[in-house]
Motif scaffolding. Structure first.
Motif, PDB file in Angstrom:
ATOM      1  N   GLU A 179       8.069   9.128 -52.883  1.00 44.27           N
ATOM      2  CA  GLU A 179       8.437   8.203 -51.817  1.00 44.27           C
ATOM      3  C   GLU A 179       8.081   6.783 -52.239  1.00 44.27           C
ATOM      4  O   GLU A 179       7.070   6.551 -52.899  1.00 44.27           O
ATOM      5  N   LYS A 180       8.916   5.846 -51.865  1.00 42.67           N
ATOM      6  CA  LYS A 180       8.724   4.448 -52.232  1.00 42.67           C
ATOM      7  C   LYS A 180       7.923   3.716 -51.157  1.00 42.67           C
ATOM      8  O   LYS A 180       8.180   3.893 -49.966  1.00 42.67           O
ATOM      9  N   PRO A 181       6.972   2.879 -51.543  1.00 44.10           N
ATOM     10  CA  PRO A 181       6.179   2.124 -50.562  1.00 44.10           C
ATOM     11  C   PRO A 181       6.932   0.883 -50.068  1.00 44.10           C
ATOM     12  O   PRO A 181       6.503  -0.252 -50.265  1.00 44.10           O
ATOM     13  N   VAL A 182       8.080   1.103 -49.442  1.00 48.82           N
ATOM     14  CA  VAL A 182       8.946  -0.010 -49.039  1.00 48.82           C
ATOM     15  C   VAL A 182       9.055  -0.162 -47.521  1.00 48.82           C
ATOM     16  O   VAL A 182       9.821  -0.982 -47.034  1.00 48.82           O
ATOM     17  N   SER A 183       8.286   0.628 -46.763  1.00 42.56           N
ATOM     18  CA  SER A 183       8.333   0.522 -45.305  1.00 42.56           C
ATOM     19  C   SER A 183       6.964   0.154 -44.758  1.00 42.56           C
ATOM     20  O   SER A 183       5.933   0.573 -45.286  1.00 42.56           O
ATOM     21  N   ALA A 184       6.986  -0.636 -43.696  1.00 37.82           N
ATOM     22  CA  ALA A 184       5.758  -1.063 -43.036  1.00 37.82           C
ATOM     23  C   ALA A 184       6.075  -1.354 -41.574  1.00 37.82           C
ATOM     24  O   ALA A 184       7.240  -1.440 -41.183  1.00 37.82           O
ATOM     25  N   PHE A 226       1.156   6.016 -37.256  1.00 37.33           N
ATOM     26  CA  PHE A 226       0.599   4.901 -36.485  1.00 37.33           C
ATOM     27  C   PHE A 226       0.382   5.281 -35.031  1.00 37.33           C
ATOM     28  O   PHE A 226       0.943   6.265 -34.540  1.00 37.33           O
ATOM     29  N   THR A 227      -0.429   4.487 -34.372  1.00 39.20           N
ATOM     30  CA  THR A 227      -0.539   4.508 -32.915  1.00 39.20           C
ATOM     31  C   THR A 227      -0.093   3.133 -32.433  1.00 39.20           C
ATOM     32  O   THR A 227      -0.104   2.162 -33.204  1.00 39.20           O
ATOM     33  N   LEU A 228       0.263   3.049 -31.185  1.00 37.42           N
ATOM     34  CA  LEU A 228       0.696   1.783 -30.614  1.00 37.42           C
ATOM     35  C   LEU A 228      -0.411   0.736 -30.737  1.00 37.42           C
ATOM     36  O   LEU A 228      -0.146  -0.415 -31.091  1.00 37.42           O
ATOM     37  N   ALA A 229      -1.659   1.141 -30.494  1.00 35.20           N
ATOM     38  CA  ALA A 229      -2.787   0.206 -30.584  1.00 35.20           C
ATOM     39  C   ALA A 229      -2.964  -0.343 -31.993  1.00 35.20           C
ATOM     40  O   ALA A 229      -3.291  -1.521 -32.175  1.00 35.20           O
ATOM     41  N   GLU A 230      -2.741   0.496 -33.013  1.00 33.45           N
ATOM     42  CA  GLU A 230      -2.877   0.027 -34.393  1.00 33.45           C
ATOM     43  C   GLU A 230      -1.846  -1.049 -34.713  1.00 33.45           C
ATOM     44  O   GLU A 230      -2.159  -2.046 -35.366  1.00 33.45           O
ATOM     45  N   VAL A 231      -0.634  -0.870 -34.253  1.00 34.02           N
ATOM     46  CA  VAL A 231       0.423  -1.836 -34.562  1.00 34.02           C
ATOM     47  C   VAL A 231       0.225  -3.119 -33.762  1.00 34.02           C
ATOM     48  O   VAL A 231       0.286  -4.216 -34.318  1.00 34.02           O
ATOM     49  N   THR A 232      -0.026  -2.990 -32.468  1.00 31.60           N
ATOM     50  CA  THR A 232      -0.174  -4.198 -31.638  1.00 31.60           C
ATOM     51  C   THR A 232      -1.470  -4.944 -31.951  1.00 31.60           C
ATOM     52  O   THR A 232      -1.588  -6.117 -31.624  1.00 31.60           O
ATOM     53  N   ASP A 276      -0.704   5.208 -46.513  1.00 24.40           N
ATOM     54  CA  ASP A 276      -1.698   5.218 -47.579  1.00 24.40           C
ATOM     55  C   ASP A 276      -1.963   6.652 -48.041  1.00 24.40           C
ATOM     56  O   ASP A 276      -3.085   7.035 -48.273  1.00 24.40           O
ATOM     57  N   GLY A 277      -0.893   7.443 -48.087  1.00 22.80           N
ATOM     58  CA  GLY A 277      -1.011   8.824 -48.522  1.00 22.80           C
ATOM     59  C   GLY A 277      -1.214   9.771 -47.355  1.00 22.80           C
ATOM     60  O   GLY A 277      -2.155   9.621 -46.591  1.00 22.80           O
ATOM     61  N   GLY A 278      -0.304  10.712 -47.186  1.00 22.46           N
ATOM     62  CA  GLY A 278      -0.390  11.665 -46.076  1.00 22.46           C
ATOM     63  C   GLY A 278      -0.315  10.945 -44.750  1.00 22.46           C
ATOM     64  O   GLY A 278       0.558  10.125 -44.518  1.00 22.46           O
ATOM     65  N   SER A 279      -1.262  11.240 -43.881  1.00 22.19           N
ATOM     66  CA  SER A 279      -1.270  10.583 -42.569  1.00 22.19           C
ATOM     67  C   SER A 279      -2.173   9.355 -42.551  1.00 22.19           C
ATOM     68  O   SER A 279      -2.343   8.731 -41.511  1.00 22.19           O
ATOM     69  N   LYS A 280      -2.730   8.993 -43.705  1.00 24.76           N
ATOM     70  CA  LYS A 280      -3.583   7.800 -43.780  1.00 24.76           C
ATOM     71  C   LYS A 280      -2.723   6.547 -43.715  1.00 24.76           C
ATOM     72  O   LYS A 280      -1.565   6.550 -44.123  1.00 24.76           O
ATOM     73  N   ARG A 281      -3.298   5.478 -43.231  1.00 27.58           N
ATOM     74  CA  ARG A 281      -2.604   4.183 -43.185  1.00 27.58           C
ATOM     75  C   ARG A 281      -3.639   3.084 -43.250  1.00 27.58           C
ATOM     76  O   ARG A 281      -4.825   3.311 -43.024  1.00 27.58           O
ATOM     77  N   LYS A 282      -3.137   1.871 -43.559  1.00 22.30           N
ATOM     78  CA  LYS A 282      -4.038   0.725 -43.633  1.00 22.30           C
ATOM     79  C   LYS A 282      -3.259  -0.549 -43.347  1.00 22.30           C
ATOM     80  O   LYS A 282      -2.046  -0.623 -43.563  1.00 22.30           O
ATOM     81  N   ALA A 283      -3.984  -1.543 -42.873  1.00 22.47           N
ATOM     82  CA  ALA A 283      -3.399  -2.855 -42.629  1.00 22.47           C
ATOM     83  C   ALA A 283      -3.563  -3.687 -43.898  1.00 22.47           C
ATOM     84  O   ALA A 283      -4.643  -3.705 -44.503  1.00 22.47           O
ATOM     85  N   VAL A 284      -2.489  -4.343 -44.297  1.00 22.78           N
ATOM     86  CA  VAL A 284      -2.505  -5.230 -45.466  1.00 22.78           C
ATOM     87  C   VAL A 284      -1.708  -6.481 -45.112  1.00 22.78           C
ATOM     88  O   VAL A 284      -0.979  -6.503 -44.119  1.00 22.78           O
ATOM     89  N   THR A 285      -1.807  -7.485 -45.948  1.00 21.50           N
ATOM     90  CA  THR A 285      -0.979  -8.661 -45.707  1.00 21.50           C
ATOM     91  C   THR A 285       0.472  -8.314 -46.041  1.00 21.50           C
ATOM     92  O   THR A 285       0.733  -7.433 -46.867  1.00 21.50           O
TER      93      THR A 285
END
Length: 161
Positions: free
Chosen positions: A28-33, A123-129, A140-149
């Motif tokens: 999978e390509k890391p092209v979505s955020a 994601f959760t709504l709180a994480e995005v907002t 960030d692999g599987g169900s992991k995620r992280k905020a980046v610039t």
């Protein structure tokens, strides 16, 4: 006389191994955020020569019954951003059991194309907002995620495209 048979057998084993490797799905390509646009969660797609989104879906990960929202590009133009639950012009809604994002529910955002798929973003709504103005949420692999610039997100995508 046994030497030609060994060569043929070796060539067949090598061919089978090669065919097995080419049958694997590409990574999978890391092209979505995800980011916030006008107060709403939105998908951001980085430019990538080997990925064009043809289908985008958001689905619950743990809710019963599961809910999802899926759109298909068909012959519509390519997109680089989509406000979640609002199909871009020309895109077709395939499924719409998910009509609103709810607090405390985890979702998975997936974008797929003909050649490759984008990395899924959970994601959760709180994480995005809760993202800062220059931040995006990435898988960030599987169900992991992280905020980046957003710059870091686009730089990473450029390296793999």
């Amino acid at each position: 006389m046994t030497q030609p048979r060994v060569r043929v057998a070796g060539a067949l084993v090598a061919l089978a191994a090669l065919l097995g490797l080419t049958a694997c799905s590409p990574a999978e390509k890391p092209v979505s955020a995800l980011r916030v646009v006008d107060g709403q969660p939105a998908l951001v797609l980085a430019q990538c020569s080997v990925f064009t989104a043809d289908r985008i879906s958001v689905s619950t990960t743990d809710a019963t019954p599961s809910e999802s929202w899926t759109i298909d590009r068909g012959g519509a133009t390519e997109v680089t951003a989509v406000t979640l639950l609002q199909p871009p012009s020309g895109w077709t809604v395939g499924e719409q059991s998910l009509v609103a994002l709810k607090p405390d529910v985890e979702y998975a955002l997936a974008a797929s194309g003909r050649q490759n798929d984008a990395e899924t973003v959970h994601f959760t709504l709180a994480e995005v907002t809760g993202l800062g103005p220059e931040q995006v949420l990435v898988g960030d692999g599987g169900s992991k995620r992280k905020a980046v610039t957003e710059t870091a997100f686009r730089d990473r995508a450029k390296k793999v495209c």
